[in-house]
Write a protein that holds these residues in place. Structure first.
Motif, mmCIF file in Angstrom:
data_model
loop_
_atom_site.group_PDB
_atom_site.id
_atom_site.type_symbol
_atom_site.label_atom_id
_atom_site.label_comp_id
_atom_site.label_asym_id
_atom_site.label_seq_id
_atom_site.Cartn_x
_atom_site.Cartn_y
_atom_site.Cartn_z
ATOM 1 N N GLN A 568 0.830 -1.210 0.000
ATOM 2 C CA GLN A 568 0.000 0.000 0.000
ATOM 3 C C GLN A 568 0.862 1.257 0.000
ATOM 4 N N GLU A 569 2.001 1.186 0.659
ATOM 5 C CA GLU A 569 2.905 2.334 0.666
ATOM 6 C C GLU A 569 3.523 2.547 -0.719
ATOM 7 N N PHE A 570 3.870 1.443 -1.386
ATOM 8 C CA PHE A 570 4.353 1.559 -2.770
ATOM 9 C C PHE A 570 3.285 2.189 -3.661
ATOM 10 N N LEU A 571 2.051 1.747 -3.485
ATOM 11 C CA LEU A 571 0.953 2.242 -4.323
ATOM 12 C C LEU A 571 0.720 3.730 -4.087
ATOM 13 N N ALA A 572 0.866 4.151 -2.856
ATOM 14 C CA ALA A 572 0.666 5.569 -2.543
ATOM 15 C C ALA A 572 1.764 6.444 -3.148
ATOM 16 N N ASN A 573 2.950 5.866 -3.364
ATOM 17 C CA ASN A 573 4.077 6.616 -3.933
ATOM 18 C C ASN A 573 4.380 6.145 -5.362
ATOM 19 N N ARG A 574 3.345 5.657 -6.041
ATOM 20 C CA ARG A 574 3.543 5.054 -7.365
ATOM 21 C C ARG A 574 4.168 6.027 -8.356
ATOM 22 N N GLU A 575 3.742 7.248 -8.352
ATOM 23 C CA GLU A 575 4.219 8.213 -9.337
ATOM 24 C C GLU A 575 5.721 8.440 -9.223
ATOM 25 N N SER A 576 6.205 8.670 -8.010
ATOM 26 C CA SER A 576 7.641 8.904 -7.823
ATOM 27 C C SER A 576 8.444 7.630 -8.060
ATOM 28 N N ILE A 577 7.888 6.495 -7.685
ATOM 29 C CA ILE A 577 8.595 5.224 -7.891
ATOM 30 C C ILE A 577 8.774 4.929 -9.370
ATOM 31 N N MET A 578 7.751 5.164 -10.162
ATOM 32 C CA MET A 578 7.827 4.854 -11.590
ATOM 33 C C MET A 578 8.705 5.847 -12.344
ATOM 34 N N ARG A 579 9.045 6.966 -11.742
ATOM 35 C CA ARG A 579 9.975 7.910 -12.363
ATOM 36 C C ARG A 579 11.430 7.544 -12.087
ATOM 37 N N SER A 580 11.636 6.624 -11.162
ATOM 38 C CA SER A 580 12.992 6.240 -10.760
ATOM 39 C C SER A 580 13.366 4.896 -11.372
ATOM 40 N N LEU A 581 14.607 4.781 -11.862
ATOM 41 C CA LEU A 581 15.085 3.521 -12.420
ATOM 42 C C LEU A 581 15.082 2.426 -11.368
ATOM 43 N N TYR A 582 15.547 2.754 -10.170
ATOM 44 C CA TYR A 582 15.595 1.765 -9.091
ATOM 45 C C TYR A 582 14.202 1.481 -8.544
ATOM 46 N N GLY A 583 13.356 2.508 -8.550
ATOM 47 C CA GLY A 583 11.987 2.299 -8.098
ATOM 48 C C GLY A 583 11.234 1.339 -8.997
ATOM 49 N N LYS A 584 11.476 1.427 -10.317
ATOM 50 C CA LYS A 584 10.827 0.506 -11.248
ATOM 51 C C LYS A 584 11.230 -0.939 -10.963
ATOM 52 N N LYS A 585 12.504 -1.140 -10.633
ATOM 53 C CA LYS A 585 12.968 -2.501 -10.332
ATOM 54 C C LYS A 585 12.311 -3.032 -9.061
ATOM 55 N N VAL A 586 12.200 -2.164 -8.057
ATOM 56 C CA VAL A 586 11.527 -2.580 -6.820
ATOM 57 C C VAL A 586 10.069 -2.910 -7.105
ATOM 58 N N TRP A 587 9.422 -2.081 -7.895
ATOM 59 C CA TRP A 587 8.011 -2.312 -8.252
ATOM 60 C C TRP A 587 7.853 -3.676 -8.924
ATOM 61 N N LYS A 588 8.764 -3.999 -9.819
ATOM 62 C CA LYS A 588 8.704 -5.280 -10.519
ATOM 63 C C LYS A 588 9.006 -6.434 -9.565
ATOM 64 N N ASN A 589 10.018 -6.301 -8.729
ATOM 65 C CA ASN A 589 10.393 -7.384 -7.815
ATOM 66 C C ASN A 589 9.307 -7.681 -6.785
ATOM 67 N N TRP A 590 8.552 -6.644 -6.431
ATOM 68 C CA TRP A 590 7.449 -6.856 -5.493
ATOM 69 C C TRP A 590 6.152 -7.244 -6.208
ATOM 70 N N ASN A 591 6.226 -7.370 -7.530
ATOM 71 C CA ASN A 591 5.082 -7.830 -8.334
ATOM 72 C C ASN A 591 3.862 -6.932 -8.106
ATOM 73 N N MET A 592 4.116 -5.626 -8.132
ATOM 74 C CA MET A 592 3.050 -4.679 -7.801
ATOM 75 C C MET A 592 1.988 -4.575 -8.894
ATOM 76 N N ASP A 593 2.326 -4.885 -10.121
ATOM 77 C CA ASP A 593 1.311 -4.856 -11.175
ATOM 78 C C ASP A 593 0.195 -5.847 -10.869
ATOM 79 N N LEU A 594 0.563 -7.021 -10.359
ATOM 80 C CA LEU A 594 -0.448 -7.997 -9.971
ATOM 81 C C LEU A 594 -1.245 -7.504 -8.778
#
Length: 609
Positions: A568-594
């Motif tokens: 839920q914390e990732f989802l709340a900060n989705r915009e800033s995470i998806m702007r970051s190269l490292y944030g995108k990797k974390v998003w993928k590793n945590w399978n947040m799209d699912l």
């Protein structure tokens, strides 16, 4: 003051006496470009720089732009990527030799080779035909030829699977095994030039790639220390969108490749003498070649090269042999050669060196900078009793946590991980060397107080700090007597200190090792996760902290409530995470799209890294 522009390729250092040589006379009537390409009979000596023409400014600009597109990987589909590569191959048609010898073109040509189909590779082999020797020793084309050989691995493996007879009979089947046949033609052409190519600053890399191809062994690439490629070449290969790791996996080699290795060993060993072999071991160019040849001999249960370099393997070693071994320990190149030799030589020779050289001179040679490399190999090859005795003597030589002793401890810990009694000795020694046993983590990292962490955070290039961090990681993984104390020391840090640790590019590896421990108790895992709650959004975008956030995959195993709070914390900060190269990797590793599509399915599916 303007700095010299960095050039791609392996630098051929000019010897001092060569600077006084007169400039060679220029040929005022060079061969025309078309005439040169049409004359296939032109042969050049090894090391002579052949001219294949220059790329014009328009071509250079186009290829630079194309390389940028490949690096950015902005293709919307596989079809678009294939069309782009097809257009590039059409552009480089008939100018492959220009591309290979050009500093800009060779980088792009490597990219094309890594993604090339079988037919394109065969076309390149045909273009390079009759010019393999000179291309092997050219600054830029050597990278391309190296990549060409590596990329041939997957197609050779496929040919062997489709034609099993290649494993039994040393024949060349041009129809069913065209890539194997092309490699055979490569060897036939360079065969007479092998000694020169193997010891050439550029050719040696191509030579080792060819030998590794003939062995069928897996190629292991490490950051900045490849056994084959230079840093520039390796970096270019890693940047490709599809690194095609299948090229570097192990495969069953054709029988004819075994004959190639026999011929190479016979040619190289016949030219090695006692003095020449020892000089090769200390030379930056020839030492890696010698290491690989010794490894190949070990696979064939031979030790001809070792018998030449070390003619005595009984009794007390002679003065010259002792001096040579000491020079290996004090030389950066020689220390790596000695380590590799100890891994590859017969066990009887390892025991001989231990009894006659290492054990009697331990107090003296333990101060050498390269001693730690030999320690790791020596202790892994010795039997348990000898390794324990040697380890006990080594620990007596460690009187402080200087950089050299930390490197020695790191190698010892890796080597003795299977010996329980030695783990206790290491734990006692490390505890005794720590100035503050109550806060062992700060003591091991040489941080006097919490206020010094910010200052240490800026010292990213501090070798001592890096080695201390590696020591803590090794202790966490290997020495259970100290791992719990290190974890408790981290938990006792103030919250601000923990966040500083996590965001530091060096200390973050320590935090990752703590969070990845599989034997942490549930209360300890909850304490660690509670400290990071509310900060996961910003930590995920940090170059250092992102690895610690990924490690929370392991820490939160079985703690579904914590996992969902982090998501839920990732989802709340989705915009800033998806702007970051490292944030995108974390998003993928945590399978947040699912998680966004179906949180119920996400909860029932294990996370991946």
């Amino acid at each position: 003051m303007p700095r010299e522009q960095k050039k791609r390729g392996r630098r051929l250092h000019q010897k001092p006496y060569e600077k006084s040589l007169p400039e060679p006379e220029l040929d005022l009537h060079p061969v025309e470009e078309e005439q040169y390409y049409q004359d296939d009979a032109v042969q050049h000596a090894v090391g002579q720089q052949a001219f294949y023409g220059l790329l014009d400014s328009t071509q250079i600009d186009y290829f630079k732009e194309a390389e940028g597109i490949i690096t950015s990987n902005t293709f919307t589909s596989d079809e678009e990527r294939e069309q782009f590569y097809g257009a590039l191959w059409a552009e480089v048609n008939d100018i492959e030799l220009k591309m290979s010898t050009d500093p800009t073109g060779s980088k792009l040509f490597e990219r094309l080779l890594l993604a090339a189909p079988k037919e394109k590779l065969l076309d390149v082999y045909k273009v390079y035909s009759t010019r393999f020797s000179e291309l092997s020793t050219q600054r830029f084309s050597s990278h391309c030829l190296e990549t060409l050989l590596n990329c041939s691995r997957t197609f050779i493996a496929s040919e062997v699977e489709q034609t099993p007879g290649l494993l039994e009979v040393a024949t060349i089947d041009t129809e069913n095994a065209p890539v194997t046949s092309a490699v055979s033609d490569f060897f036939a052409e360079i065969r007479n030039d092998i000694p020169k190519i193997a010891l050439h600053p550029y050719g040696s890399h191509v030579f080792r790639s060819f030998l590794m191809l003939c062995t069928g062994k897996e190629l292991v690439f490490t950051s900045g220390s490849s056994v084959l490629s230079g840093k520039k070449s390796l970096g270019g290969q890693k940047k490709v969108a599809d690194p095609a790791t299948r090229y570097y996996s192990r495969f069953d080699r054709p029988a004819v490749f075994k004959q190639f290795i026999e011929d190479v060993l016979q040619t190289m060993v016949s030219g090695i003498t006692l003095e020449g072999g020892r000089k090769m071991a200390l030379d930056p160019v020839s030492s890696p070649v010698l290491q690989l040849l010794i490894e190949l001999e070990d696979d064939l249960l031979r030790c001809d090269i070792l018998s030449i370099i070390f003619p005595t393997n009984e009794g007390e070693p002679d003065f010259m042999s002792v001096s040579f071994l000491e020079s290996l320990l004090t030389n950066p190149v020689g220390s790596h050669f000695l380590e590799k030799m100890l891994y590859s030589c017969p066990l009887s020779f390892v025991e001989y060196l231990y009894i006659s050289f290492f054990a009697p001179r331990l107090h003296i040679i333990s101060k050498a900078k390269g001693f730690s490399f030999a320690v790791k190999a020596l202790m892994q090859r010795l039997n348990t009793k000898s390794a324990a005795k040697f380890s006990a003597r080594l620990l007596d030589e460690v009187t402080d946590l200087s950089l050299q002793n930390i490197v020695l401890l790191n190698n010892m810990i890796v080597a003795i991980s299977q010996h329980g009694s030695l783990q206790t000795d290491v734990a006692e020694k490390v505890t005794g060397l720590c100035s503050d046993a109550d806060n062992i983590l700060l003591a091991l990292l040489d941080i006097g107080s919490f206020e010094n962490i910010t200052a240490r955070q800026r010292s990213g290039a501090n070798d001592s700090l890096k080695q201390r961090s590696i020591l803590v990681e090794n202790l966490l993984r290997t020495i259970p007597q100290l791992s719990d104390a290190i974890v408790e020391s981290f938990i006792a840090f103030p919250l601000e200190t923990k966040l500083q640790f996590t965001e530091n590019t060096i200390f973050s590896h320590v935090v990752e090792a703590i969070l990845s421990k599989s034997d942490l108790t549930v209360p300890t895992r909850r304490k660690l996760l509670n400290d990071f709650m509310g900060h996961f959004g910003s930590l995920a975008c940090s170059v250092g902290a992102s690895r610690a956030v990924d490690a929370c995959n392991i820490t939160s195993t079985g703690l579904n409530h914590y996992r969902e709070r982090i998501a839920q914390e990732f989802l709340a900060n989705r915009e800033s995470i998806m702007r970051s190269l490292y944030g995108k990797k974390v998003w993928k590793n945590w399978n947040m799209d699912l998680y966004v599509r179906s949180s119920a399915q996400w909860k029932g599916k294990p996370l991946h890294r």
